[in-house]
Design an enzyme around this catalytic site. Sequence first.
Site, PDB file in Angstrom:
ATOM      1  N   LYS A 208       0.836  -1.198   0.000  1.00  0.00           N
ATOM      2  CA  LYS A 208       0.000   0.000   0.000  1.00  0.00           C
ATOM      3  C   LYS A 208       0.876   1.255   0.000  1.00  0.00           C
ATOM      4  O   LYS A 208       0.672   2.169  -0.774  1.00  0.00           O
ATOM      5  CB  LYS A 208      -0.912  -0.046   1.232  1.00  0.00           C
ATOM      6  N   GLU A 214      10.461  -4.758   4.637  1.00  0.00           N
ATOM      7  CA  GLU A 214      10.518  -6.148   4.176  1.00  0.00           C
ATOM      8  C   GLU A 214      10.225  -6.233   2.679  1.00  0.00           C
ATOM      9  O   GLU A 214      10.948  -6.885   1.920  1.00  0.00           O
ATOM     10  CB  GLU A 214       9.475  -7.006   4.920  1.00  0.00           C
ATOM     11  N   GLY A 270      -4.908  -2.235   5.329  1.00  0.00           N
ATOM     12  CA  GLY A 270      -4.139  -3.384   4.856  1.00  0.00           C
ATOM     13  C   GLY A 270      -4.839  -4.709   5.120  1.00  0.00           C
ATOM     14  O   GLY A 270      -4.967  -5.552   4.227  1.00  0.00           O
ATOM     15  N   ARG A 271      -5.320  -4.886   6.350  1.00  0.00           N
ATOM     16  CA  ARG A 271      -5.936  -6.181   6.681  1.00  0.00           C
ATOM     17  C   ARG A 271      -7.355  -6.305   6.144  1.00  0.00           C
ATOM     18  O   ARG A 271      -8.025  -7.309   6.386  1.00  0.00           O
ATOM     19  CB  ARG A 271      -5.880  -6.413   8.189  1.00  0.00           C
ATOM     20  N   GLU A 356      -4.961  -7.263  15.169  1.00  0.00           N
ATOM     21  CA  GLU A 356      -4.455  -5.940  14.813  1.00  0.00           C
ATOM     22  C   GLU A 356      -5.601  -4.920  14.880  1.00  0.00           C
ATOM     23  O   GLU A 356      -5.374  -3.743  15.137  1.00  0.00           O
ATOM     24  CB  GLU A 356      -3.810  -5.943  13.415  1.00  0.00           C
ATOM     25  N   HIS A 387      -5.521 -33.956  17.894  1.00  0.00           N
ATOM     26  CA  HIS A 387      -4.445 -34.835  18.364  1.00  0.00           C
ATOM     27  C   HIS A 387      -3.323 -34.028  18.993  1.00  0.00           C
ATOM     28  O   HIS A 387      -2.206 -34.508  19.134  1.00  0.00           O
ATOM     29  CB  HIS A 387      -3.933 -35.681  17.205  1.00  0.00           C
ATOM     30  N   LYS A 507       9.406  -1.079  14.571  1.00  0.00           N
ATOM     31  CA  LYS A 507       9.929  -0.723  13.240  1.00  0.00           C
ATOM     32  C   LYS A 507      10.942   0.400  13.358  1.00  0.00           C
ATOM     33  O   LYS A 507      12.016   0.368  12.757  1.00  0.00           O
ATOM     34  CB  LYS A 507       8.798  -0.214  12.335  1.00  0.00           C
TER      35      LYS A 507
END
Length: 542
Positions: A208, A214, A270-271, A356, A387, A507
């Site tokens: 965005k 990253e 973003g999410r 978030e 399990h 960050k």
Amino acid sequence: MHAPHLTQLPAWKALEANRDQIARTTLRELFAADPTRGERMAVEGAGLYLDYSKNRANNETLSLLVQLAQQSGVEAHRDAMFAGQKINVTEDRAVLHVALRAPEGSIILLDGVDVVPAVHKVLKSMGAFADGIRSGTWKGGSGKRIRNIVNVGIGGSDLGPVMAYEALRHYTDSSLTFRFVSNVDGTDFAEAVAGLDPAETLFIISSKTFVTLETMTNAQTAREWILAGLGGDTSVVARHFVAVSTNAAKVAEFGIDTTNMFGFWDWVGGRYSMESAIGLSTMIAIGPRHFADLLGGFHAMDEHFRSAPLERNLPVILGLLGVWYSNFFKSQSIAVLPYEQYLKRFPAYLQQLTMESNGKSTRLDGTHVTYNTGSIYWGEPGTNGQHSFYQLIHQGTHLIPCDFIGFNKALNQLGHHHDYLISNIFAQAEALAFGKTASQVKAEGTPDWLTPHRVFEGNRPSNVIMADVLNPATLGSLVALYEHAVFTQGAIWGINCFDQWGVELGKQLAQNIISELESVTQPTLAHDSSTNTLIQRYRSRR
Ligand code: G6Q
């Protein structure tokens, strides 16, 4: 004037009393007292069926929770979102992911301008591009057909694309390979491109902001990898990169032709972006028609959320039950358990969406909350978890409400697999709710000393969410169900679901530490003694 504090609302007070009453009863008793409970406490909408009968709640609880939603202004807040008001106040932004899935011709105004035409313009250009890749008309720089698509992005620019690709794999073009790179760990990139021919590889740089450390690092490495693979010919790089971003200037600066850029807008968080241009990899994988079905599923749930009465509203009920356990039972976490292998990344996707969004402790008015907010979401696809960690859910000391998710029809119908799979959803929800008493355990011939170990207390809540089949539309509905449940909770808690200031500090600190790690001369370190020592040790041993 300040809104009345949440815990002072009449419904909150009444819910505390109701909780004390519910705490004295069990799901066994609630079901015994009302033979129709399992049919009655279920609601259907936008292709999903939600059975919420196995919750520690009675009719009064539900009606009080609905009152809590009303008294805390959930409906007005919802309408403000749909109306394009800037409800993301800390970033001064509208929150209009619902516009991303609005049908062509509908009108959603932001500052007096209808945003729907721009959404569909981008969808059309994504469609043309996706068709070009899928049909082979879009070629790489050396004239070879593109066969590998690598999405480079992180957080909201990765989790949605990864989840959707896995979830809809049954509908994807299997002649194309999809990989996803997110982590700044070089291993992620190295493994993602292992075995791929650069001449046949397209990178989608999804960011965005187009400044994320990253993604920019991985994008640069991708550029070098393409160049090295194509003999250093910079003129062909453009055929191997497209960008998805809101930041055209940064895209151009990186060297991607902005004609190969697919845009979106600052009103898409973003999410909340998997159905925007961030879904380009999804669209290439499943094709534009299936992508339209995905949007249709989202939209159906949007309409349900907007128009269904609160007491019949799936996201509202799901959200309210989360509030119920978090605030009135002090439960800390919720397990999301999809009994559908294709949804294996769904819990990871939901972790960002829920945590978030609602991992906040400051209210919109700037005051600190005095109650729990967002729960910890986690999960694994069934039956694997059974399990492993289900032991703790069944017999441990934590109250962990579970959302089971299943589908009536299998996408891979093999022998008895599907009946076995679905029987486990129903059985787990039944076991959690009703348990097994000491007398039942004893009646099976269990010796006295072993009996307490084999008792299941029960009374452990769960929801069962069923759809007919996992397809693009049901996936869209399912994601929107959780989006709006999160919204409902955020509105009640009086927090901003749409910012994420909590990701900033780490960050910023990393930026300083990068230069200290890379400095050729010994840096002067002014951190705490732990951070200083860690930096020094790393510098001397790497
Ligand atoms: C999501 C967050 C965050 C964001 C990533 C990637 O809601 O804002 O996860 O998606 O930090 O950001 P860019 O897309 O700007 O690279």
